[in-house]
Design a protein around this motif. Structure first.
Motif, mmCIF file in Angstrom:
data_model
loop_
_atom_site.group_PDB
_atom_site.id
_atom_site.type_symbol
_atom_site.label_atom_id
_atom_site.label_comp_id
_atom_site.label_asym_id
_atom_site.label_seq_id
_atom_site.Cartn_x
_atom_site.Cartn_y
_atom_site.Cartn_z
ATOM 1 N N TYR A 105 0.852 -1.190 0.000
ATOM 2 C CA TYR A 105 0.000 0.000 0.000
ATOM 3 C C TYR A 105 0.888 1.240 0.000
ATOM 4 O O TYR A 105 2.083 1.184 0.302
ATOM 5 C CB TYR A 105 -0.944 0.011 1.202
ATOM 6 C CG TYR A 105 -0.256 0.150 2.544
ATOM 7 C CD1 TYR A 105 -0.104 1.394 3.160
ATOM 8 C CD2 TYR A 105 0.237 -0.978 3.214
ATOM 9 C CE1 TYR A 105 0.526 1.511 4.389
ATOM 10 C CE2 TYR A 105 0.865 -0.861 4.437
ATOM 11 C CZ TYR A 105 1.008 0.385 5.027
ATOM 12 O OH TYR A 105 1.633 0.504 6.235
ATOM 13 N N ASN B 102 -2.215 6.982 -0.080
ATOM 14 C CA ASN B 102 -3.407 6.555 -0.812
ATOM 15 C C ASN B 102 -4.435 5.986 0.167
ATOM 16 O O ASN B 102 -4.295 4.854 0.640
ATOM 17 C CB ASN B 102 -3.017 5.506 -1.862
ATOM 18 C CG ASN B 102 -4.152 5.179 -2.807
ATOM 19 O OD1 ASN B 102 -5.293 5.008 -2.392
ATOM 20 N ND2 ASN B 102 -3.832 5.076 -4.098
ATOM 21 N N GLN B 103 -5.448 6.771 0.476
ATOM 22 C CA GLN B 103 -6.431 6.353 1.475
ATOM 23 C C GLN B 103 -7.247 5.143 1.025
ATOM 24 O O GLN B 103 -7.672 4.331 1.851
ATOM 25 C CB GLN B 103 -7.376 7.522 1.788
ATOM 26 C CG GLN B 103 -6.677 8.718 2.418
ATOM 27 C CD GLN B 103 -5.935 8.335 3.699
ATOM 28 O OE1 GLN B 103 -6.488 7.668 4.560
ATOM 29 N NE2 GLN B 103 -4.678 8.761 3.810
ATOM 30 N N THR B 104 -7.458 5.005 -0.267
ATOM 31 C CA THR B 104 -8.214 3.852 -0.774
ATOM 32 C C THR B 104 -7.460 2.556 -0.514
ATOM 33 O O THR B 104 -8.042 1.562 -0.060
ATOM 34 C CB THR B 104 -8.484 4.006 -2.279
ATOM 35 O OG1 THR B 104 -9.238 5.203 -2.503
ATOM 36 C CG2 THR B 104 -9.269 2.813 -2.813
ATOM 37 N N GLN B 105 -6.160 2.568 -0.790
ATOM 38 C CA GLN B 105 -5.352 1.375 -0.545
ATOM 39 C C GLN B 105 -5.273 1.068 0.951
ATOM 40 O O GLN B 105 -5.359 -0.100 1.364
ATOM 41 C CB GLN B 105 -3.943 1.574 -1.112
ATOM 42 C CG GLN B 105 -3.900 1.665 -2.629
ATOM 43 C CD GLN B 105 -2.492 1.916 -3.143
ATOM 44 O OE1 GLN B 105 -1.545 2.024 -2.376
ATOM 45 N NE2 GLN B 105 -2.350 1.996 -4.458
ATOM 46 N N GLN C 79 -7.464 1.820 3.307
ATOM 47 C CA GLN C 79 -8.753 1.327 3.789
ATOM 48 C C GLN C 79 -9.003 -0.110 3.355
ATOM 49 O O GLN C 79 -9.641 -0.885 4.079
ATOM 50 C CB GLN C 79 -9.873 2.232 3.280
ATOM 51 C CG GLN C 79 -11.225 1.947 3.924
ATOM 52 C CD GLN C 79 -11.187 2.104 5.437
ATOM 53 O OE1 GLN C 79 -10.622 3.070 5.963
ATOM 54 N NE2 GLN C 79 -11.773 1.142 6.149
ATOM 55 N N ARG C 80 -8.486 -0.466 2.198
ATOM 56 C CA ARG C 80 -8.638 -1.845 1.720
ATOM 57 C C ARG C 80 -8.027 -2.833 2.706
ATOM 58 O O ARG C 80 -8.645 -3.848 3.066
ATOM 59 C CB ARG C 80 -7.988 -1.979 0.342
ATOM 60 C CG ARG C 80 -7.928 -3.390 -0.193
ATOM 61 C CD ARG C 80 -7.340 -3.403 -1.590
ATOM 62 N NE ARG C 80 -6.998 -4.759 -1.988
ATOM 63 C CZ ARG C 80 -5.792 -5.164 -2.363
ATOM 64 N NH1 ARG C 80 -4.792 -4.305 -2.396
ATOM 65 N NH2 ARG C 80 -5.569 -6.416 -2.712
ATOM 66 N N ASN D 167 -9.942 -2.968 5.964
ATOM 67 C CA ASN D 167 -11.153 -3.785 5.826
ATOM 68 C C ASN D 167 -10.839 -5.277 5.934
ATOM 69 O O ASN D 167 -11.614 -6.049 6.505
ATOM 70 C CB ASN D 167 -11.840 -3.488 4.490
ATOM 71 C CG ASN D 167 -12.452 -2.107 4.444
ATOM 72 O OD1 ASN D 167 -12.669 -1.473 5.479
ATOM 73 N ND2 ASN D 167 -12.722 -1.606 3.250
#
Length: 319
Positions: free
Chosen positions: A115, A119-122, A124-125, A128
Motif C-alpha cells: 500500500y 493513498n487512502q483507498t489502498q 482502507q482496503r 477492511n
C-alpha cells in the motif's frame, strides 16, 4: 413362395402363401407403442409390467435399506465434536502450521501486503481485510461458556477463554492497525489440531533470536513462560537490513488455550505483530516462526513447517 419338384413327372410346383401387408412407418410406430392384437404396451403386457415394477420396487427398497444400515453403522463410529483420527493417526498430523492475516483477495498478489501511505483507498482496503478477520473477536464474549483465563486459571471442561482485541496494543482499530503509517500490523494464528498439547520452552533455545531470548529471561514471569513463543525476522540477510524491529501483542500463544477440544464458541488465540519502520518503496520478505518443543520447523519453500513467510511493500512517494 416355395418351389418344389414333382418326382412323378419332373414338373416344378410353386406354392403361393398369403402375404402380410407391409405396415407404414407410422403404423409400425403405433404398433410398437401399443399392439391391440396382443394388448402389449411397449412390448409388454400389463401383467409383465406389473411384475417388473414389483421386482424393481423390492430391489431398490432392499438396496436403500442396506445403504441406510451401512450409513448408520458409519455414523455410529463418528462424533460431532471429536474426529475419529487425531494427531499422528490423522492426515494433518501433529505439527500445527502458522498462518497470517491480512491476505489479499486478489490471487495475483499472493502473500504481498502492499500500500501507499498517501493513498487512502489502498489503506482502507487493508483495514477492511483486518476488520473482517477480527469480526468474531470483536463480538461480545460474555455468558454461556466464556471464562476469563490466565496462566494460573485454565478453563474447565466445556469452557473457552475470552479472546479480546483489547490486548492487541498498537494493533487496534483506532490506529487502523498501523496501516496509515509505515508500521503496519499482521496477525498470526496457529492451525487447530484436535487434542494437541504444546510442549513449552520455559528457557531460551539457542536458535531463538536474541530479542526473544532477552524477553523470556528478563520480561516473563515463571508461570507466563507456558506459551508458544513467536518471533519474526527478515527472511534473508538483505531483508534483515530493511527491518528495524517488531512489537508483539502478546509475545506468544498462551498455554491456557490448549489443547483444542472443539468446544462451542472457541476462538484461536492470535498474536499481533507490529512491523516497525520497514524500509519504504521496496519489497521486504519476513518470516515468522512459532516456538515449541513439539513444533517442527522447516524454512524450506517446498516443506515449510512451523513458520510462515509474507512480503510487505510500503510506498511513501506521492503517485
Amino acid at each position: 413362395m416355395v418351389v418344389s419338384k414333382d418326382n412323378d413327372n419332373g414338373r416344378v410346383k410353386e406354392f403361393e402363401f398369403a402375404k402380410t401387408p407391409e405396415l407404414t412407418k407410422w403404423e409400425a410406430f403405433k404398433k410398437a407403442i401399443y399392439d391391440p392384437r396382443t394388448h402389449q404396451f411397449l412390448g409388454r403386457t400389463g401383467k409383465s409390467w406389473g411384475q417388473l415394477f414389483v421386482f424393481y420396487a423390492l430391489f431398490y427398497a432392499v438396496l436403500a435399506a442396506l445403504f441406510a444400515i451401512c450409513m448408520q453403522g458409519l455414523f455410529a463410529t463418528l462424533s460431532d465434536k471429536e474426529p475419529k483420527w487425531t494427531l499422528d493417526s490423522s492426515l494433518i498430523g501433529n505439527n500445527p502450521g502458522l498462518g497470517f492475516r491480512p491476505i489479499s483477495d486478489r490471487t495475483e498478489e499472493g502473500s504481498l501486503i502492499w500500500y501507499n501511505t498517501t493513498n487512502q483507498t489502498q489503506i482502507q482496503r487493508w483495514v477492511n481485510y483486518v476488520d473482517s478477520f477480527l469480526e468474531l473477536y470483536k463480538r461480545n464474549q460474555t455468558g454461556e461458556n466464556y471464562v476469563n483465563c490466565d496462566f494460573d486459571k485454565y478453563p474447565a471442561e466445556g469452557q473457552v477463554c475470552v479472546t479480546s482485541v483489547d490486548q492487541l496494543g498498537n494493533c487496534n482499530p483506532e490506529r487502523s492497525y498501523g496501516y496509515r503509517t509505515a508500521s503496519p500490523c499482521v496477525f498470526l494464528k496457529l492451525n487447530r489440531i484436535f487434542n494437541w498439547q504444546p510442549e513449552f520452552y520455559t528457557a531460551p533455545h539457542p536458535d531463538m533470536p536474541d530479542e526473544l531470548k532477552y524477553h523470556i529471561e528478563n520480561n516473563t514471569k515463571s508461570k507466563e513462560r507456558q506459551q508458544i513463543w513467536v518471533s519474526c525476522l527478515g527472511k534473508d540477510d538483505v531483508d534483515k537490513e530493511k527491518t528495524a524491529d517488531f512489537n508483539y501483542y502478546p509475545h506468544g500463544f498462551p498455554g491456557y488455550y490448549y489443547p483444542y477440544k472443539n468446544d462451542k464458541n472457541y476462538l484461536s488465540p492470535i498474536v499481533a505483530v507490529e512491523l516497525r519502520n520497514l524500509t519504504p518503496n521496496t519489497i521486504v520478505s519476513i518470516e515468522c516462526r512459532a516456538w515449541a518443543k513439539n513444533i517442527r520447523y522447516s524454512g524450506s519453500a517446498l516443506d515449510r513447517a512451523g513458520s510462515v513467510t509474507f512480503e510487505v511493500q510500503i510506498d511513501t512517494a506521492t503517485s
